[in-house]
Motif scaffolding. Structure first.
Motif, short mmCIF file in Angstrom:
data_model
loop_
_atom_site.label_atom_id
_atom_site.label_comp_id
_atom_site.label_asym_id
_atom_site.label_seq_id
_atom_site.Cartn_x
_atom_site.Cartn_y
_atom_site.Cartn_z
N MET A 194 0.83 -1.19 0.00
CA MET A 194 0.00 0.00 0.00
C MET A 194 0.87 1.25 0.00
O MET A 194 1.88 1.33 0.70
CB MET A 194 -0.90 -0.01 1.24
N THR A 195 0.49 2.24 -0.80
CA THR A 195 1.23 3.50 -0.81
C THR A 195 0.81 4.35 0.39
O THR A 195 -0.22 4.10 1.04
CB THR A 195 0.97 4.29 -2.09
N ARG A 196 1.58 5.40 0.65
CA ARG A 196 1.28 6.30 1.77
C ARG A 196 -0.08 6.98 1.58
O ARG A 196 -0.88 7.07 2.52
CB ARG A 196 2.38 7.36 1.90
N ILE A 200 -3.36 6.66 4.07
CA ILE A 200 -4.04 7.82 4.67
C ILE A 200 -5.53 7.78 4.33
O ILE A 200 -6.38 8.02 5.20
CB ILE A 200 -3.39 9.13 4.17
N ALA A 201 -5.84 7.49 3.06
CA ALA A 201 -7.24 7.44 2.64
C ALA A 201 -8.01 6.35 3.40
O ALA A 201 -9.16 6.55 3.82
CB ALA A 201 -7.32 7.19 1.13
N LYS A 202 -7.36 5.20 3.59
CA LYS A 202 -8.02 4.10 4.31
C LYS A 202 -8.25 4.46 5.77
O LYS A 202 -9.31 4.14 6.34
CB LYS A 202 -7.16 2.84 4.21
N LEU A 203 -7.30 5.15 6.39
CA LEU A 203 -7.44 5.54 7.78
C LEU A 203 -8.54 6.60 7.94
O LEU A 203 -9.33 6.56 8.90
CB LEU A 203 -6.11 6.08 8.33
N LYS A 217 -13.92 1.44 18.23
CA LYS A 217 -12.69 2.18 18.51
C LYS A 217 -11.50 1.23 18.58
O LYS A 217 -10.39 1.58 18.15
CB LYS A 217 -12.85 2.93 19.84
N GLU A 218 -11.72 0.01 19.07
CA GLU A 218 -10.63 -0.97 19.16
C GLU A 218 -10.13 -1.36 17.77
O GLU A 218 -8.92 -1.45 17.53
CB GLU A 218 -11.11 -2.22 19.92
N ASP A 219 -11.07 -1.59 16.85
CA ASP A 219 -10.68 -1.95 15.48
C ASP A 219 -9.97 -0.78 14.80
O ASP A 219 -9.01 -0.97 14.03
CB ASP A 219 -11.90 -2.36 14.66
N PHE A 220 -10.43 0.46 15.07
CA PHE A 220 -9.79 1.63 14.48
C PHE A 220 -8.35 1.77 14.97
O PHE A 220 -7.44 2.04 14.19
CB PHE A 220 -10.59 2.89 14.82
N GLU A 221 -8.16 1.59 16.27
CA GLU A 221 -6.82 1.72 16.84
C GLU A 221 -5.88 0.64 16.30
O GLU A 221 -4.70 0.87 16.07
CB GLU A 221 -6.88 1.66 18.37
N ALA A 222 -6.44 -0.58 16.07
CA ALA A 222 -5.63 -1.66 15.51
C ALA A 222 -5.21 -1.34 14.08
O ALA A 222 -4.06 -1.56 13.68
CB ALA A 222 -6.42 -2.98 15.55
N LEU A 223 -6.15 -0.78 13.30
CA LEU A 223 -5.83 -0.39 11.92
C LEU A 223 -4.83 0.76 11.91
O LEU A 223 -3.89 0.76 11.09
CB LEU A 223 -7.11 0.02 11.19
N LYS A 224 -5.01 1.71 12.79
CA LYS A 224 -4.09 2.85 12.89
C LYS A 224 -2.67 2.38 13.18
O LYS A 224 -1.70 2.87 12.58
CB LYS A 224 -4.57 3.79 13.98
N LYS A 225 -2.54 1.42 14.07
CA LYS A 225 -1.22 0.88 14.40
C LYS A 225 -0.61 0.16 13.20
O LYS A 225 0.59 0.25 12.95
CB LYS A 225 -1.35 -0.09 15.59
N GLU A 226 -1.45 -0.54 12.42
CA GLU A 226 -0.97 -1.27 11.25
C GLU A 226 -0.50 -0.32 10.15
O GLU A 226 0.51 -0.57 9.48
CB GLU A 226 -2.11 -2.15 10.71
N LEU A 227 -1.22 0.79 9.97
CA LEU A 227 -0.91 1.72 8.89
C LEU A 227 0.14 2.76 9.26
O LEU A 227 0.71 3.40 8.37
CB LEU A 227 -2.19 2.43 8.44
N ALA A 228 0.40 2.94 10.53
CA ALA A 228 1.33 3.98 10.98
C ALA A 228 2.71 3.91 10.33
O ALA A 228 3.24 4.94 9.89
CB ALA A 228 1.46 3.95 12.50
N PRO A 229 3.33 2.72 10.19
CA PRO A 229 4.66 2.67 9.57
C PRO A 229 4.65 3.15 8.11
O PRO A 229 5.63 3.72 7.64
CB PRO A 229 5.03 1.18 9.65
N ILE A 230 3.54 2.92 7.40
CA ILE A 230 3.45 3.35 6.00
C ILE A 230 3.27 4.87 5.93
O ILE A 230 3.91 5.55 5.13
CB ILE A 230 2.27 2.65 5.29
N ILE A 231 2.41 5.41 6.80
CA ILE A 231 2.09 6.83 6.76
C ILE A 231 3.27 7.67 7.24
O ILE A 231 3.54 8.75 6.68
CB ILE A 231 0.84 7.12 7.62
N THR A 232 3.99 7.19 8.23
CA THR A 232 5.09 7.99 8.81
C THR A 232 6.41 7.76 8.09
O THR A 232 7.42 8.38 8.42
CB THR A 232 5.28 7.66 10.30
#
Length: 237
Positions: A194-196, A200-203, A217-232
């Motif tokens: 996935m691109t950056r 971002i769009a998925k988050l 909120k739990e599922d959102f936080e899990a997704l946020k943690k998964e996508l964080a390395p790509i976004i940052t």
């Protein structure tokens, strides 16, 4: 006829004269690094290319043609006569459009059809929407300079159909800029990362879903943690 043969010979030689070298691996970072690319000859063959988003494509890989990102317009003018009745001085034009690939053309880069089109002053024939979702195999990967040897590199792929079939009289497809074709979605790679922008769009979408109670909120936080390395990740060029 003699002049035509001479022109073809010179053109083919100029395209292939530096095609003796091989690279096991070429990365996007290499293509932009003058300390690397100024020693690379045009037409150097590549076994594996790593894109800016760390996606890999190798000789022998099977890929899928994605969605065309361009549109080709054509206009035809019709004479002013209908049936047996002539309508002097009247003409009608009809324009049509079709989805075409911006980076994928029919035939090899220096194939006979491409050379003849160039000699006639015609643009290369780009692949159209009829090939969308076609599975193809990577036959060749080569790299060229965007001008002189002091200019960055770009990567060209030659694609064939599976099981030895051919794309009509063209037999092959050419991806004239692999990096842009992959990043635009015209070429879909196996295990594409996935691109950056996509992350971002998925988050953002997930946050909206959470706001209307369609995601916990739990599922959102899990997704946020998964996508964080790509976004940052800062080395997106």
């Amino acid at each position: 006829m003699k002049k035509t043969i001479t022109f073809l010979t010179v053109l083919l030689v100029s395209i292939n004269m530096y095609a003796q070298e091989n690279l096991d691996l070429l990365t996007y970072a290499h293509t932009q690094d003058i300390n690397f690319f100024n020693s690379i000859k045009n037409g150097t063959q590549v076994k594996e290319y790593i894109t800016v988003s760390k996606n890999s494509v190798k000789i022998g890989d099977t890929l899928i043609l994605g969605t065309p990102t361009s549109e080709e317009m054509s206009i035809r003018t019709y004479s002013g006569s209908y049936g047996t009745k002539a309508r002097g001085g009247v003409a009608q034009s009809r324009s049509t459009s079709k989805k075409t690939y911006e980076f994928i053309q029919m035939g090899r880069p220096a194939g006979f059809g491409s050379i003849m089109a160039a000699m006639n002053g015609d643009a290369a024939s780009m692949a159209d929407n009829s090939l969308k979702n076609t599975t193809v195999i990577v036959n060749e990967i080569k790299t060229y300079h965007r001008g002189s040897k002091n200019k960055p590199l770009y990567v060209v792929m030659v694609l064939g159909e599976l099981n030895g079939k051919a794309f009509g009289i063209n037999k092959y497809l050419s991806v004239m800029d692999t990096e842009l074709a992959v990043e635009s979605g015209e070429i879909l790679l196996k295990n594409r990362k996935m691109t950056r922008d996509e992350a971002i769009a998925k988050l953002k979408e997930a946050k909206e879903l959470m706001g209307i109670d369609m995601m916990s909120k739990e599922d959102f936080e899990a997704l946020k943690k998964e996508l964080a390395p790509i976004i940052t990740y800062k080395n997106q060029e």
